[in-house]
Design a protein around this motif. Structure first.
Motif, PDB file in Angstrom:
ATOM      1  N   GLU B  42       0.803  -1.234   0.000  1.00  0.00           N
ATOM      2  CA  GLU B  42       0.000   0.000   0.000  1.00  0.00           C
ATOM      3  C   GLU B  42       0.829   1.274   0.000  1.00  0.00           C
ATOM      4  O   GLU B  42       0.390   2.311   0.495  1.00  0.00           O
ATOM      5  N   ARG B  43       2.040   1.201  -0.549  1.00  0.00           N
ATOM      6  CA  ARG B  43       2.835   2.426  -0.690  1.00  0.00           C
ATOM      7  C   ARG B  43       3.680   2.410  -1.963  1.00  0.00           C
ATOM      8  O   ARG B  43       4.724   3.047  -2.045  1.00  0.00           O
ATOM      9  N   GLY B  44       3.249   1.632  -2.928  1.00  0.00           N
ATOM     10  CA  GLY B  44       3.904   1.693  -4.233  1.00  0.00           C
ATOM     11  C   GLY B  44       5.104   0.793  -4.417  1.00  0.00           C
ATOM     12  O   GLY B  44       5.685   0.751  -5.495  1.00  0.00           O
ATOM     13  N   ASP B  45       5.490   0.066  -3.379  1.00  0.00           N
ATOM     14  CA  ASP B  45       6.734  -0.693  -3.447  1.00  0.00           C
ATOM     15  C   ASP B  45       6.615  -2.073  -4.105  1.00  0.00           C
ATOM     16  O   ASP B  45       7.572  -2.566  -4.674  1.00  0.00           O
ATOM     17  N   CYS B  46       5.445  -2.724  -4.010  1.00  0.00           N
ATOM     18  CA  CYS B  46       5.424  -4.165  -4.311  1.00  0.00           C
ATOM     19  C   CYS B  46       4.791  -4.548  -5.640  1.00  0.00           C
ATOM     20  O   CYS B  46       5.032  -5.626  -6.161  1.00  0.00           O
ATOM     21  N   GLY B  47       3.949  -3.698  -6.202  1.00  0.00           N
ATOM     22  CA  GLY B  47       3.350  -3.997  -7.504  1.00  0.00           C
ATOM     23  C   GLY B  47       2.167  -4.950  -7.479  1.00  0.00           C
ATOM     24  O   GLY B  47       1.606  -5.264  -8.535  1.00  0.00           O
ATOM     25  N   ALA B  48       1.739  -5.416  -6.302  1.00  0.00           N
ATOM     26  CA  ALA B  48       0.649  -6.396  -6.237  1.00  0.00           C
ATOM     27  C   ALA B  48      -0.689  -5.789  -6.675  1.00  0.00           C
ATOM     28  O   ALA B  48      -1.586  -6.499  -7.124  1.00  0.00           O
ATOM     29  N   CYS B  49      -0.812  -4.472  -6.568  1.00  0.00           N
ATOM     30  CA  CYS B  49      -2.083  -3.788  -6.851  1.00  0.00           C
ATOM     31  C   CYS B  49      -2.169  -3.270  -8.272  1.00  0.00           C
ATOM     32  O   CYS B  49      -3.040  -2.470  -8.598  1.00  0.00           O
ATOM     33  N   THR B  50      -1.254  -3.709  -9.138  1.00  0.00           N
ATOM     34  CA  THR B  50      -1.152  -3.168 -10.500  1.00  0.00           C
ATOM     35  C   THR B  50      -2.401  -3.399 -11.351  1.00  0.00           C
ATOM     36  O   THR B  50      -2.992  -4.479 -11.314  1.00  0.00           O
ATOM     37  N   VAL B  51      -2.790  -2.369 -12.108  1.00  0.00           N
ATOM     38  CA  VAL B  51      -3.787  -2.518 -13.180  1.00  0.00           C
ATOM     39  C   VAL B  51      -3.264  -1.724 -14.377  1.00  0.00           C
ATOM     40  O   VAL B  51      -2.282  -0.993 -14.267  1.00  0.00           O
ATOM     41  N   LEU B  52      -3.922  -1.877 -15.529  1.00  0.00           N
ATOM     42  CA  LEU B  52      -3.611  -1.020 -16.668  1.00  0.00           C
ATOM     43  C   LEU B  52      -4.593   0.146 -16.661  1.00  0.00           C
ATOM     44  O   LEU B  52      -5.804  -0.069 -16.661  1.00  0.00           O
ATOM     45  N   LEU B  53      -4.063   1.369 -16.608  1.00  0.00           N
ATOM     46  CA  LEU B  53      -4.899   2.570 -16.678  1.00  0.00           C
ATOM     47  C   LEU B  53      -4.608   3.199 -18.041  1.00  0.00           C
ATOM     48  O   LEU B  53      -3.473   3.583 -18.306  1.00  0.00           O
ATOM     49  N   ASP B  54      -5.603   3.275 -18.884  1.00  0.00           N
ATOM     50  CA  ASP B  54      -5.409   3.718 -20.271  1.00  0.00           C
ATOM     51  C   ASP B  54      -4.213   2.990 -20.909  1.00  0.00           C
ATOM     52  O   ASP B  54      -3.386   3.593 -21.591  1.00  0.00           O
ATOM     53  N   GLY B  55      -4.099   1.724 -20.630  1.00  0.00           N
ATOM     54  CA  GLY B  55      -3.072   0.888 -21.264  1.00  0.00           C
ATOM     55  C   GLY B  55      -1.722   0.854 -20.584  1.00  0.00           C
ATOM     56  O   GLY B  55      -0.819   0.150 -21.025  1.00  0.00           O
ATOM     57  N   LYS B  56      -1.554   1.637 -19.502  1.00  0.00           N
ATOM     58  CA  LYS B  56      -0.243   1.669 -18.839  1.00  0.00           C
ATOM     59  C   LYS B  56      -0.344   1.129 -17.422  1.00  0.00           C
ATOM     60  O   LYS B  56      -1.311   1.437 -16.710  1.00  0.00           O
ATOM     61  N   THR B  57       0.654   0.396 -16.971  1.00  0.00           N
ATOM     62  CA  THR B  57       0.608  -0.134 -15.614  1.00  0.00           C
ATOM     63  C   THR B  57       0.698   1.006 -14.599  1.00  0.00           C
ATOM     64  O   THR B  57       1.485   1.936 -14.758  1.00  0.00           O
TER      65      THR B  57
END
Ligand SMILES: Cc1cc2nc3c(=O)[nH]c(=O)nc-3n(C[C@@H](O)[C@@H](O)[C@H](O)COP(=O)(O)OP(=O)(O)OC[C@H]3O[C@@H](n4cnc5c(N)ncnc54)[C@H](O)[C@@H]3O)c2cc1C
Ligand code: FES
Ligand code: FES
Lengths: 296, 157
Positions: B42-57
């Motif tokens: 929950e602070r940007g470090d781990c990438g587990a919450c990734t989605v594509l927003l307008d095609g970009k992670t």
């Protein structure tokens, strides 16, 4: 974890509206760009604004412009935009390289360079790089526009000269006219996503003048003025490099934190300065390690 | 102050009410019922919450839900609407994951990379997933699987 603190969210459509909104809330407003710093700060109650002013609705702030030798990077330009920009890759290879070492893709897709210097964390990567180019921050506020030299921008950890109601609209710098080479040396605990334990940036000109800056080793990114003065007009030699390295303790004031001890930082900055100077000078003539290779 | 936002989530238009301080990650999981983005650091470090927003992670733990009004979000669920993608098939074949917590983020980062660079080198793959932490695998089988997709694509042309 949800954010407990409550605030208004405002997304102005124009710069004027944004300035008015920020001025209205005064110190209780926070500008939101990519949010990679701000959201965590709010979630952890480190900042508790009444209003979050999202500037992503303002047209024209997302541009990278290169005209008459002057580069202007808008406040909404992300590190990914910079990384993908052909003009940056060609004319400012050292900035291209730096953007590839900031965080990782998923952060770079959101994080802006201007947000990076507005956050003013001593370990920010943009500060030292922009310092050697003598960049300036473009600022708009209730009383109009002003241009702040980056040298005067940082006041200390998380503090800048930005006044109540002001918004940074971009950062601008000139491509050096003289033949030059540059090197950005970032010390990290591992390859991949990490903040700098220390960084050294060198811009070397063919006429043997140099601009040098340091990150993560003082309360703010700084220029190495004593070392620049020592080197000015002199061709690089092993002895001269050693003289320059001996001046490092007079330039920087590293502290011990979770990422490194002050002794380690002090020692490594000497090593990084030596390698950075050599690489930057070699690159003037197109030799030396290719841009993008780490010299540390 | 509640705000009405509209997003295109996995090709479907969804309208919903959010509070200014709602984090996108929580809204995706709780209000919109999409569970592939995981709650990690929950602070940007781990990438587990990734989605594509307008095609970009992007890291949804660092985005307010109100910010994505009018934008397009693709999660792992959307990616595999018409069956497993080549990246997913390759990860499956290489038995790349153990607990799988990092998998959605890894798949999306690899998808973004392959979209820009169809035959990435091992170093390019490492760089692309450097913001996706995995506690289980030591990364090797993940990297091998992504490189393999590129090699296959390279052969086809
Ligand atoms: C996992 C992770 C890894 C990271 N790694 C690195 C790294 O390697 N190197 C590095 O340098 N940084 C790193 N960072 C920090 C970097 O992402 C931020 O400093 C980023 O550049 C800030 O830009 P932003 O657009 O996200 O700003 P925001 O988070 O939106 O804003 C940051 C601050 O600046 C203010 N602000 C933003 N824009 C303006 C403006 N135009 N005018 C006035 N005020 C403004 C905001 O009010 C806020 O106080 C990392 C962050 C994370 C989460
Ligand atoms: S939960 Fe968002 S990056 Fe870890
Ligand atoms: S497989 Fe368990 S975190 Fe990656």
């Amino acid at each position: 974890m949800a954010i407990a603190h409550e605030f208004d969210y405002v997304k102005p459509g124009t710069l004027r509206e944004a300035v008015n909104t920020v001025a209205r809330y005064g110190t209780r407003a926070r500008v939101l760009a990519g949010g990679t710093d701000l959201i965590t700060l709010i979630a952890e109650n480190m900042v508790t604004p009444d209003a979050v002013v999202d500037i992503k609705g303002i047209a024209g702030l997302d541009k990278i412009e290169f005209k008459n030798g002057v580069l202007t990077i808008g406040a909404l330009v992300t590190f990914s935009d910079l990384r993908d920009s052909p003009v940056i890759a060609k004319k400012f290879p050292v900035i291209h390289q730096m953007t590839g070492w900031v965080a990782s893709v998923g952060i770079r897709n959101r994080a802006t360079m201007v947000g990076n210097i507005c956050s003013a964390v001593p370990c920010c990567d943009s500060g030292p790089i922009l310092l050697v180019y003598d960049a300036a921050v473009l600022v708009v506020g209730p009383s109009g526009k002003r241009k702040v030299p980056l040298r005067d921008w940082f006041l200390g950890p998380r503090k800048t000269v930005l006044k109540r109601g002001e918004i940074a609209t971009g950062v601008t710098l000139a491509l050096p006219r003289k033949k030059h080479g540059a090197c950005f040396v970032k010390l990290r605990r591992y390859e991949g996503e990490d903040l700098a334990q220390a960084s050294v940036t060198v811009l070397a000109y063919a006429d043997n003048t140099y601009r040098i800056s340091f990150g993560s080793v003082a309360p703010r990114p700084i220029r190495g003025e004593r070392i620049e003065a020592l080197l000015a007009g002199r061709a690089l030699s092993d002895d001269l490099i050693q003289e320059a390295v001996r001046l490092v303790p007079e330039e920087i004031a590293p502290i011990t934190d979770i990422r490194a001890t002050k002794e380690y930082r002090m020692h490594m900055v000497g090593v990084m300065l030596e390698r950075g100077l050599r690489a930057a000078v070699e690159r003037i003539t197109g030799s030396g390690p290719a841009y993008g290779t780490s010299v540390i | 102050m509640t705000k009405r936002i509209t997003v295109i989530l996995n090709n479907e238009t969804r309208s919903l009410d959010v509070e200014p301080n709602d984090i996108l990650l929580n809204v995706l999981r709780e209000t919109l019922g999409v569970k592939s983005p995981k709650i990690g650091c929950e602070r940007g470090d781990c990438g587990a919450c990734t989605v594509l927003l307008d095609g970009k992670t992007v890291r949804t733990c660092l985005i307010l839900a109100v910010e994505v009004d009018g934008h397009e979000i693709t999660t792992l669920e959307g990616l595999s609407q018409s069956g497993l993608t080549p990246v997913q098939q390759s990860l499956l074949k290489h038995n790349s994951f153990q607990c799988g917590f990092c998998a959605p983020g890894m798949v999306l980062s690899a998808t973004e990379l392959l979209g820009k660079n169809p035959s990435p080198s091992q170093d390019e793959v490492k760089e692309a997933i450097s913001g996706n932490l995995c506690r289980c695998t030591g990364y090797e089988p993940v990297i091998d699987a992504i490189v393999a997709v590129g090699k296959k694509a390279g052969k086809r042309v």
